[in-house]
Design an enzyme around this catalytic site. Structure first.
Site, short mmCIF file in Angstrom:
data_model
loop_
_atom_site.label_atom_id
_atom_site.label_comp_id
_atom_site.label_asym_id
_atom_site.label_seq_id
_atom_site.Cartn_x
_atom_site.Cartn_y
_atom_site.Cartn_z
CD GLN A 70 -2.70 -14.51 -0.54
OE1 GLN A 70 -2.26 -13.58 -1.19
NE2 GLN A 70 -3.02 -14.38 0.73
CE LYS A 85 1.11 -13.23 1.84
NZ LYS A 85 0.71 -11.94 1.20
CE LYS A 96 -2.94 -10.64 -4.16
NZ LYS A 96 -2.91 -10.57 -2.69
N GLY A 115 -9.41 -7.60 -0.92
CA GLY A 115 -8.80 -6.44 -1.53
C GLY A 115 -7.28 -6.56 -1.60
CG ASP A 116 -3.14 -6.74 -3.33
OD1 ASP A 116 -2.65 -7.32 -2.35
OD2 ASP A 116 -2.43 -6.24 -4.24
CB THR A 170 -1.83 -6.00 6.07
OG1 THR A 170 -2.92 -6.68 5.46
CG2 THR A 170 -0.53 -6.48 5.44
CG ASN A 187 -6.23 0.40 4.25
OD1 ASN A 187 -6.37 1.57 4.61
ND2 ASN A 187 -7.23 -0.32 3.78
CB SER A 242 -9.28 -12.22 4.67
OG SER A 242 -9.13 -10.92 4.15
#
Length: 448
Positions: free
Chosen positions: A113, A116, A128, A167-168, A211, A243, A380
């Site tokens: 992350q 990213k 995370k 979220g994930d 995403t 998703n 986000s």
């Protein structure tokens, strides 16, 4: 000492400290393998101990989550939040609720992350979190009680200027709503502390699609630049049916492709006529069913119980959107042998190192997750901006900004690959471009 010597020394320190964290070691090794020419050209990174600090989280929190089911039975899960790096902004990264969540998984996701988020160009650090809680088969009331217990501890460590979770896997609008409600009750404040919220209380249009749409925007730009090609007329294999997968299927179809697969942890479906997205959405989004139901509802569709079998289906483009290490060497070889020439990743680290070697040796256009699936965290970040301004942007405004960010990520990666003598190597380019911004910020801020 050469850049490679320095990198190898730091990596060995990581191995000695965390020998029981294979996912984290895999993520670190993948990034480090791209960095020798960068460290050779920028000795200040070694002088400032940037790599030693980069691989050690600024803060790791592990906590107990006790909750009761509808029968009054007590359950205890483990909760995690790894705040990895805040050099360029507040910590930002998702929460994952899944039985496979461990400290190693959370650390690999948090480490990825960092880079990213850097690639998006938005001011966000890397983090995370999550839990080994499995919401599958649980009632809404049970999920609510778990989320409230989880947030009771997590709220001590987050805030709109400190750490903004999202979220994930298995953390969608329902879970974010319960988490946000508990945070608001405990802290007596209404702030943009979570993203992925419902539109009624500060969410952003296009966040759900981000995403999957972003993955296709990135892939389309890579195809255009590197191959002079497009999605038009291509057969696409997609794994997953959450998703990310759903909206990758949707956008790929809008760009002229035919998507023929979808999957979940039980198995996959193949529809030679093209996946009927309305059916998948009804199964997964409306009543949280299993993908096997698709074959019962669509004539001619075939269901197979082995979810890895999705990579035996002939395709031009593969978009893995399920979970980490879902494509191993055997699956990668099958993909290549059956004519796949493009693999872009919608899940986090879905390809093993051996699979990536096969892509590279076969000349596959490979888009790594930290670049290709950054659309979710990009929107986000845009949700954070809207919350700070107390504004709501239109879907088209957000979608256009998302497309610009994803095209920018590809271009940054491609240019970095050329600058450091790895032309067209998008994984090396993403690692280098993401690292440079973070590394320079760490040097500028002193020894922290």
């Amino acid at each position: 000492m050469t850049g490679r010597d320095y990198i190898d020394r730091v990596y060995e320190q990581v191995v000695q400290r965390d020998p029981d964290q294979p996912e984290f070691l895999q993520a670190v090794r993948e990034v480090f393998d791209s960095l020798p020419p960068v460290v050779d050209r920028h000795p200040e990174f070694e002088e400032a101990g940037v790599l030693e600090r980069l691989v050690e989280p600024e803060r790791s929190v592990k906590f107990r989550v006790a909750w009761s089911d509808d029968q009054g039975h007590v359950h205890v899960n483990r909760g995690y939040r790894v705040q990895f790096n805040s050099a360029i902004g507040p910590y930002k990264g998702g929460l994952r609720f899944h039985p496979t969540v461990t400290e190693s998984v959370v650390k690999f996701l948090g480490f990825e992350q960092i880079l990213k988020n850097s690639l998006t160009g938005l001011p966000m650090g890397g983090a995370k979190g999550g839990s080994d809680f499995d919401p599958k088969g649980r009632t809404d009331a049970e999920v609510m009680r778990f989320c409230q217990s989880f947030m009771t501890e997590l709220q001590r460590h987050i805030g709109q200027f400190t750490d903004v979770p999202a979220g994930d896997i298995n953390v969608g609008a329902r879970e974010i709503g319960y988490l946000f409600g508990q945070y608001k009750r405990l802290r007596d404040e209404f702030s943009g502390v979570l993203t992925g919220k419902d539109m009624t209380f500060g969410g952003s249009l296009a966040r759900t699609e981000a995403t999957g749409y972003g993955l296709c925007y990135y892939t389309a730009e890579a195809l255009k630049t590197l191959r002079g090609d497009s999605f038009e007329g291509k057969t696409v294999a997609v794994s997953g049916s959450g998703n990310v997968a759903i909206f990758a299927i949707e956008k790929a179809g809008q760009l002229g492709a035919k998507v023929v697969t979808a999957s979940d942890s039980d198995g996959y479906v193949y529809d030679a006529e093209g996946i009927k997205l309305d059916v998948v959405k009804d199964i997964k989004l409306n009543h949280r069913g299993r993908i096997r139901e698709y074959a019962d509802r669509v004539p001619g569709a075939v269901y197979r119980p082995d979810c890895s079998g999705v990579w035996t289906v002939p395709c031009d483009i593969a978009l893995p959107c399920a979970t980490q290490n879902e494509i191993d060497a055997k699956s990668a070889r099958t993909l290549v042998d059956q004519g796949c020439t493009v693999v872009c990743e919608g899940a986090n680290m879905p390809s093993t190192p051996e699979a990536i070697e096969i892509y590279e040796s076969a000349g596959v256009l490979y888009g790594p997750a930290k670049a290709a699936n950054a659309g979710g965290v990009a929107v986000s970040g845009l949700e954070m901006s809207q919350n700070s301004q107390r504004l709501e942007w239109t879907f088209d405004q957000v979608d256009q900004r998302l497309k610009e960010i994803m095209v920018g990520i590809f271009n940054k990666s491609y240019l970095a690959s050329q600058e450091y003598d790895r032309p067209g190597d998008l994984m090396a380019g993403a690692n280098i471009a993401g690292f440079m911004k973070v590394g320079q910020a760490m040097v500028a801020q002193g020894l922290l």
